[in-house]
Scaffold this motif. Structure first.
Motif, mmCIF file in Angstrom:
data_model
loop_
_atom_site.group_PDB
_atom_site.id
_atom_site.type_symbol
_atom_site.label_atom_id
_atom_site.label_comp_id
_atom_site.label_asym_id
_atom_site.label_seq_id
_atom_site.Cartn_x
_atom_site.Cartn_y
_atom_site.Cartn_z
ATOM 1 N N GLY A 16 39.591 40.302 49.957
ATOM 2 C CA GLY A 16 40.622 39.464 49.382
ATOM 3 C C GLY A 16 40.250 38.894 48.027
ATOM 4 O O GLY A 16 39.330 39.358 47.358
ATOM 5 N N ASP A 17 40.995 37.880 47.653
ATOM 6 C CA ASP A 17 40.839 37.198 46.371
ATOM 7 C C ASP A 17 39.890 36.019 46.573
ATOM 8 O O ASP A 17 40.267 35.001 47.138
ATOM 9 C CB ASP A 17 42.209 36.724 45.885
ATOM 10 N N PHE A 18 38.659 36.168 46.096
ATOM 11 C CA PHE A 18 37.656 35.120 46.263
ATOM 12 C C PHE A 18 37.704 34.093 45.128
ATOM 13 O O PHE A 18 37.090 33.035 45.239
ATOM 14 C CB PHE A 18 36.260 35.738 46.317
ATOM 15 N N ASN A 19 38.382 34.435 44.041
ATOM 16 C CA ASN A 19 38.385 33.541 42.869
ATOM 17 C C ASN A 19 36.969 33.109 42.505
ATOM 18 O O ASN A 19 36.739 31.952 42.109
ATOM 19 C CB ASN A 19 39.277 32.318 43.136
ATOM 20 N N SER A 20 36.022 34.033 42.639
ATOM 21 C CA SER A 20 34.609 33.733 42.408
ATOM 22 C C SER A 20 33.928 34.921 41.763
ATOM 23 O O SER A 20 34.171 36.071 42.162
ATOM 24 C CB SER A 20 33.896 33.434 43.732
ATOM 25 N N ALA A 75 36.538 44.545 35.686
ATOM 26 C CA ALA A 75 37.373 43.403 36.054
ATOM 27 C C ALA A 75 38.423 43.786 37.084
ATOM 28 O O ALA A 75 38.934 44.911 37.097
ATOM 29 C CB ALA A 75 38.054 42.835 34.810
ATOM 30 N N THR A 76 38.744 42.833 37.948
ATOM 31 C CA THR A 76 39.858 42.994 38.888
ATOM 32 C C THR A 76 40.986 42.002 38.588
ATOM 33 O O THR A 76 42.046 42.076 39.190
ATOM 34 C CB THR A 76 39.389 42.764 40.333
ATOM 35 N N TRP A 77 40.742 41.079 37.671
ATOM 36 C CA TRP A 77 41.726 40.045 37.337
ATOM 37 C C TRP A 77 41.791 39.881 35.829
ATOM 38 O O TRP A 77 40.768 39.904 35.137
ATOM 39 C CB TRP A 77 41.313 38.717 37.979
ATOM 40 N N ILE A 128 36.755 39.246 40.559
ATOM 41 C CA ILE A 128 36.822 38.150 41.526
ATOM 42 C C ILE A 128 37.409 38.584 42.865
ATOM 43 O O ILE A 128 37.598 37.765 43.760
ATOM 44 C CB ILE A 128 37.630 36.958 40.968
ATOM 45 N N ASP A 129 37.701 39.875 43.015
ATOM 46 C CA ASP A 129 38.271 40.424 44.245
ATOM 47 C C ASP A 129 37.254 41.382 44.868
ATOM 48 O O ASP A 129 36.675 42.218 44.169
ATOM 49 C CB ASP A 129 39.572 41.165 43.944
ATOM 50 N N TYR A 130 37.085 41.274 46.183
ATOM 51 C CA TYR A 130 35.990 41.999 46.818
ATOM 52 C C TYR A 130 36.400 42.583 48.163
ATOM 53 O O TYR A 130 37.301 42.075 48.840
ATOM 54 C CB TYR A 130 34.797 41.067 47.065
ATOM 55 N N VAL A 131 35.683 43.637 48.543
ATOM 56 C CA VAL A 131 35.690 44.159 49.901
ATOM 57 C C VAL A 131 34.246 44.095 50.396
ATOM 58 O O VAL A 131 33.374 44.776 49.863
ATOM 59 C CB VAL A 131 36.200 45.610 49.957
#
Length: 222
Positions: free
Chosen positions: A90-94, A124-126, A139-142
């Motif tokens: 999801g979106d970790f914003n980190s 980048a993902t964002w 900032i998005d991960y699996v």
């Protein structure tokens, strides 16, 4: 947060109200190759810079957000057992060096994209346009537990969102001669929408069944 909408039978679908932060999370499970896989759909609270903030104000706000993310990720980790087959996406914003991703790594979970790309943080993902420059961050991960091995991972850029799709193909470490044992997990640019979609399930057994889960970002299994 959004929730799962799936052609794949999902079990144990639970919404966990936020103990900290804004969004809470959904967890679910699905059966893959006779294995129960836990799915954890996350969206950590965003970092907001107030207009006119000084550098000192910004650093102070970042520190407070890291404390909030630490509380959020601990609450998230209370919803699953790292000793079980689990995918957290999801979106970790980190950033990857921040508390939330590092906490999962300490529990033994693998950042699937980083497992395939030594320069992962340069992808980048964002994206966010400002008057001065274009911000872009990963900032998005699996993440997955040790029961899986990443065999492929990529970021797919799409219009219509400030987030890109992260797709990771995972393989079960436990080999089975009678069942396919790989699937793809990913994140998608759907904001707070989450979905799980299944493809190719009627394919002959020699082909891999494809599952998809997308969160905002989210999860797609193959």
């Amino acid at each position: 947060p959004g929730l799962f909408a799936s052609k794949v039978p999902l079990r144990e679908l639970v919404f966990h109200p936020p103990e900290s932060g804004l969004f809470g999370l959904y967890t679910a499970a699905c059966d893959f190759a006779d294995t129960r896989v836990r799915l954890v759909n996350v969206h950590l609270s965003p970092f907001v810079i107030e207009r006119g903030s000084s550098l000192l104000d910004t650093m102070d706000a970042l520190g407070r957000k890291e404390e909030e993310h630490t509380a959020e990720i601990r609450a998230i980790c209370n919803t699953f057992d790292p000793a079980s087959h689990t995918v957290v996406a999801g979106d970790f914003n980190s950033l990857s060096t921040f508390n939330a991703p590092k906490h999962l790594a300490k529990l033994g979970l693998t950042d699937s994209f980083a497992a395939m790309h030594a320069d992962a943080d340069t992808h980048a993902t964002w994206y966010w346009e400002t008057r001065l420059l274009r911000l872009k961050l990963r900032i998005d991960y699996v993440f997955h537990t040790r029961h899986f091995r990443t065999v492929n991972s990529q970021i797919v850029h799409r219009r219509g969102s400030d987030h890109s799709l992260v797709v990771s193909e995972l393989r079960l470490v436990e080999q089975s001669s009678s069942h396919p044992n790989s699937f793809t997990s990913g994140t998608s640019p759907l904001g707070s929408q989450r979905c799980v979609q299944q493809r190719g399930v009627q394919a002959p057994s020699r082909q891999r069944p494809r599952f998809g889960a997308r969160t905002g970002p989210g999860l797609r299994l193959r």
